[in-house]
Design an enzyme around this catalytic site. Structure first.
Site, PDB file in Angstrom:
ATOM      1  N   ASN A 222       0.670  -1.066  -0.016  1.00 24.52           N
ATOM      2  CA  ASN A 222       0.114  -0.091  -0.045  1.00 24.52           C
ATOM      3  C   ASN A 222       0.964   1.129   0.029  1.00 24.52           C
ATOM      4  O   ASN A 222       2.015   1.154  -0.097  1.00 24.52           O
ATOM      5  CB  ASN A 222      -0.989  -0.065   1.215  1.00 24.52           C
ATOM      6  CG  ASN A 222      -0.173  -0.221   2.486  1.00 24.52           C
ATOM      7  OD1 ASN A 222       0.542   0.546   2.811  1.00 24.52           O
ATOM      8  ND2 ASN A 222      -0.368  -1.178   3.207  1.00 24.52           N
ATOM      9  N   ASP A 291      -4.943  -6.126   4.923  1.00 24.54           N
ATOM     10  CA  ASP A 291      -6.266  -6.807   5.424  1.00 24.54           C
ATOM     11  C   ASP A 291      -6.389  -8.245   4.737  1.00 24.54           C
ATOM     12  O   ASP A 291      -6.730  -9.146   5.358  1.00 24.54           O
ATOM     13  CB  ASP A 291      -7.249  -6.152   4.988  1.00 24.54           C
ATOM     14  CG  ASP A 291      -7.420  -4.819   5.850  1.00 24.54           C
ATOM     15  OD1 ASP A 291      -6.906  -4.654   6.981  1.00 24.54           O
ATOM     16  OD2 ASP A 291      -8.057  -3.839   5.486  1.00 24.54           O
ATOM     17  N   LYS A 301       8.766 -18.030  -9.412  1.00 21.75           N
ATOM     18  CA  LYS A 301       8.207 -17.013 -10.332  1.00 21.75           C
ATOM     19  C   LYS A 301       6.938 -17.574 -11.059  1.00 21.75           C
ATOM     20  O   LYS A 301       7.208 -18.664 -11.958  1.00 21.75           O
ATOM     21  CB  LYS A 301       9.144 -16.120 -11.085  1.00 21.75           C
ATOM     22  CG  LYS A 301       8.659 -15.063 -11.741  1.00 21.75           C
ATOM     23  CD  LYS A 301       9.486 -14.383 -12.900  1.00 21.75           C
ATOM     24  CE  LYS A 301       8.763 -13.318 -13.715  1.00 21.75           C
ATOM     25  NZ  LYS A 301       9.706 -13.124 -14.809  1.00 21.75           N
ATOM     26  N   LYS A 349     -13.929   1.688  14.578  1.00 21.38           N
ATOM     27  CA  LYS A 349     -12.508   0.887  14.721  1.00 21.38           C
ATOM     28  C   LYS A 349     -12.278   0.726  16.183  1.00 21.38           C
ATOM     29  O   LYS A 349     -11.825  -0.144  16.632  1.00 21.38           O
ATOM     30  CB  LYS A 349     -11.405   1.524  13.864  1.00 21.38           C
ATOM     31  CG  LYS A 349     -11.515   0.940  12.420  1.00 21.38           C
ATOM     32  CD  LYS A 349     -10.586   1.608  11.631  1.00 21.38           C
ATOM     33  CE  LYS A 349     -11.095   1.406  10.061  1.00 21.38           C
ATOM     34  NZ  LYS A 349     -10.526   1.941   8.990  1.00 21.38           N
ATOM     35  N   LYS A 353     -11.809  -2.582  17.967  1.00 18.94           N
ATOM     36  CA  LYS A 353     -10.413  -2.987  18.187  1.00 18.94           C
ATOM     37  C   LYS A 353     -10.082  -2.787  19.783  1.00 18.94           C
ATOM     38  O   LYS A 353      -9.016  -2.790  20.066  1.00 18.94           O
ATOM     39  CB  LYS A 353      -9.477  -2.344  17.475  1.00 18.94           C
ATOM     40  CG  LYS A 353      -9.894  -2.841  15.689  1.00 18.94           C
ATOM     41  CD  LYS A 353      -8.577  -2.662  14.902  1.00 18.94           C
ATOM     42  CE  LYS A 353      -9.223  -2.665  13.384  1.00 18.94           C
ATOM     43  NZ  LYS A 353      -8.384  -2.856  12.337  1.00 18.94           N
TER      44      LYS A 353
HETATM   45  N1  CTP Z   1      -4.344  -3.043  11.825  1.00 18.89           N
HETATM   46  C1  CTP Z   1      -3.727  -4.360  12.279  1.00 18.89           C
HETATM   47  N2  CTP Z   1      -3.765  -5.349  11.607  1.00 18.89           N
HETATM   48  C2  CTP Z   1      -4.495  -5.674  10.308  1.00 18.89           C
HETATM   49  C3  CTP Z   1      -5.259  -4.546   9.869  1.00 18.89           C
HETATM   50  C4  CTP Z   1      -4.935  -3.247  10.376  1.00 18.89           C
HETATM   51  O1  CTP Z   1      -2.925  -4.111  13.327  1.00 18.89           O
HETATM   52  N3  CTP Z   1      -4.601  -6.792   9.789  1.00 18.89           N
HETATM   53  C5  CTP Z   1      -4.438  -1.803  12.421  1.00 18.89           C
HETATM   54  C6  CTP Z   1      -3.639  -0.727  11.630  1.00 18.89           C
HETATM   55  O2  CTP Z   1      -2.197  -0.764  12.159  1.00 18.89           O
HETATM   56  C7  CTP Z   1      -4.438   0.700  12.130  1.00 18.89           C
HETATM   57  C8  CTP Z   1      -5.887  -0.011  12.470  1.00 18.89           C
HETATM   58  O3  CTP Z   1      -5.603  -1.463  12.264  1.00 18.89           O
HETATM   59  O4  CTP Z   1      -3.843   0.919  13.284  1.00 18.89           O
HETATM   60  C9  CTP Z   1      -6.656   0.452  11.287  1.00 18.89           C
HETATM   61  O5  CTP Z   1      -6.398  -0.158  10.176  1.00 18.89           O
HETATM   62  P1  CTP Z   1      -7.534  -0.110   8.924  1.00 18.89           P
HETATM   63  O6  CTP Z   1      -6.810  -0.923   7.784  1.00 18.89           O
HETATM   64  O7  CTP Z   1      -7.875   1.301   8.482  1.00 18.89           O
HETATM   65  O8  CTP Z   1      -8.414  -0.833   9.568  1.00 18.89           O
HETATM   66  P2  CTP Z   1      -9.467  -2.210   9.128  1.00 18.89           P
HETATM   67  O9  CTP Z   1     -10.001  -2.848  10.344  1.00 18.89           O
HETATM   68  O10 CTP Z   1      -8.789  -2.825   8.444  1.00 18.89           O
HETATM   69  O11 CTP Z   1     -10.586  -1.410   8.271  1.00 18.89           O
HETATM   70  P3  CTP Z   1     -11.001  -1.156   6.956  1.00 18.89           P
HETATM   71  O12 CTP Z   1     -11.991  -2.011   6.679  1.00 18.89           O
HETATM   72  O13 CTP Z   1     -11.022   0.113   6.716  1.00 18.89           O
HETATM   73  O14 CTP Z   1      -9.717  -1.710   6.165  1.00 18.89           O
END
Ligand code: CTP
Length: 414
Positions: A222, A291, A301, A349, A353
């Site tokens: 990303n 995610d 490869k 979130k 979390k």
């Molecule tokens: N995060 C994490 N582990 C993951 C995904 C996210 O620890 N597998 C943490 C990120 O480091 C950040 C927070 O969760 O501090 C939010 O990340 P984000 O990707 O915005 O949240 P998501 O729950 O994945 O929501 P979205 O559906 O918007 O992707």
């Protein structure tokens, strides 16, 4: 922008008093808590009921009308104010302010307050340019009172010239800029406040964007540059913390004097964080963690085959959520980079979390988000907005965030 700011609005007796209604409405809509004090002449132009209905607060005008026996109203309002705004301000109130006169509710409050004072003059052009009025304004300006100059145009008295009170929209803009600048100054002075505040604390910071392998030469990642996480690690070290920095892919220069544990994937980061979690005091999850990852990373490869290719992705472990489920005394800060409905997604979130704070930014805003050296964030806790930081360097944002966290940790709020 004006959330939680207490603005005492003094309304004096000029035809522009009618504009106080729009001003109250706009300030209130932006989240300000507006308390109106009217002079008796102002009441000839606009009613208390109008301003009370718009601000949802009682309107004051009589110094001796003490409604709450536990406080002295003019002192209470003077102490409560983050800003005292006088709009419209007649030549009379300007004269009284310059000379320290206190013969009604507004003038006594103005004398009693230590809050910043902003004045929006409105009067006939000859009054505005009268040497007495000019001298009074100069006296006030030399004491730190700021003025929002009146505009030019046809005045209610029939003259054309300077003296028409600035429009409410413009006044609100000036008020917002004033609070924004004050927050910027606070952020800079935060460095003194911050000295040694995290001494003896173990702080784990994650930074950068994870890399999820498709094959040995291809991956999914990303836009995260790692700058925000690095700035947090640097600020935490300056505040005396023992910093453990876990970084995935970054473009930023490594912060000096901090050992970095390099990781690649979400799974690597998960394992690294879990190793440090138990004895840590504060965890800041600034990393952009994937995610989803490819269900299988090919060992060799991949060769191109048909016209289309389907990649199966599986969910990664949510590190922050796992920390939230397992936390004891650790203070947990999450990040939420959003492109829309920022407050709603961020607070969702935070709850999901189990974070203590969540730092949200709208990455579509210029100067905020991935890759930039600056950021503009809203910080929420479970009760709602705690702090808005306008466009600042990522170092300043980091310092302010850690000062806030350290203060809450000291109060045992994890
Ligand atoms: N995060 C994490 N582990 C993951 C995904 C996210 O620890 N597998 C943490 C990120 O480091 C950040 C927070 O969760 O501090 C939010 O990340 P984000 O990707 O915005 O949240 P998501 O729950 O994945 O929501 P979205 O559906 O918007 O992707």
């Amino acid at each position: 922008m004006l959330n939680g700011k207490v603005i005492v609005l003094g309304v004096t007796g000029g035809i522009a008093a009618y504009k106080a209604a729009a001003l109250c409405s706009k300030l209130t809509q932006r989240g300000a808590d507006v308390h109106v004090i009217m002079t008796s002449s102002a009441k000839q132009f606009i009613t208390e009921l109008t301003l009370q209905s718009l601000t949802k607060n009682p309107v004051y005008s009589d110094t001796f009308d003490e409604r709450d026996p536990s406080v002295v109203s003019h002192i209470h309002l003077a102490d409560l104010a983050d800003l005292v705004l006088v709009a419209p301000a007649t030549a009379n109130i300007i004269g009284k302010m310059a000379n320290g006169l206190a013969d009604d509710m507004l003038s006594t409050t103005l004398l009693a307050t230590t809050a910043p004072v902003m004045v929006c003059p409105a009067m006939n052009v000859h009054m505005y340019t009268h040497p007495a009025v000019i001298a009074n304004m100069e006296t006030l300006a030399s004491r730190g009172v700021s003025f929002i100059e009146p505009g030019e145009g046809l005045l209610a008295c029939g003259y054309v010239g300077k003296g028409r009170m600035e429009e409410p929209e413009k006044i609100v803009e000036v008020v917002e800029t004033f609070f924004e600048q004050r927050e910027t100054e606070d952020a800079h002075s935060g460095s003194d406040k911050a000295a040694g505040i995290l001494t003896g604390k173990k702080v784990v910071v994650t930074a950068g964007g994870t890399i999820e392998r498709i094959d040995p030469v291809r991956y999914i990642t990303n836009d995260s540059s790692g700058k925000m996480g690095f700035a947090i690690a640097k600020a935490a070290k300056e505040m005396g913390a023992d910093v453990h920095l876990i970084a995935a892919h970054t473009d930023a220069a490594s912060p000096e004097g901090i050992k970095i544990e390099h990781v690649e994937s979400a799974q690597d980061m998960y394992e690294a964080v879990m190793r440090e979690f138990e004895d840590s005091d504060l965890i800041v999850k600034a990393a952009a963690v994937a995610d989803y990852r490819p269900a299988k990373a090919a060992p060799l490869k991949l060769k191109k085959q048909g016209e289309t290719m389907t990649l199966e992705l599986v969910k990664t472990t949510d590190i922050l959520e796992t920390l939230g489920q397992n936390k004891k005394s650790q203070f947990l800060i999450g990040f939420a980079a959003e492109t829309n409905s920022v407050e709603q997604y961020a607070t969702d979130k935070l709850r999901r979390k189990n974070c203590d704070l969540i730092v949200a930014n709208d990455v579509t805003q210029s100067g905020a988000g991935f890759g930039t050296d600056t950021n503009s964030v809203h910080i929420y806790d479970s009760e709602g907005l705690v702090l808005h930081l306008p466009l600042l360097s990522k170092e300043d944002i980091a310092r302010r965030l850690l000062v806030l966290a350290a203060e809450r940790m000291a109060k045992g709020e994890a």
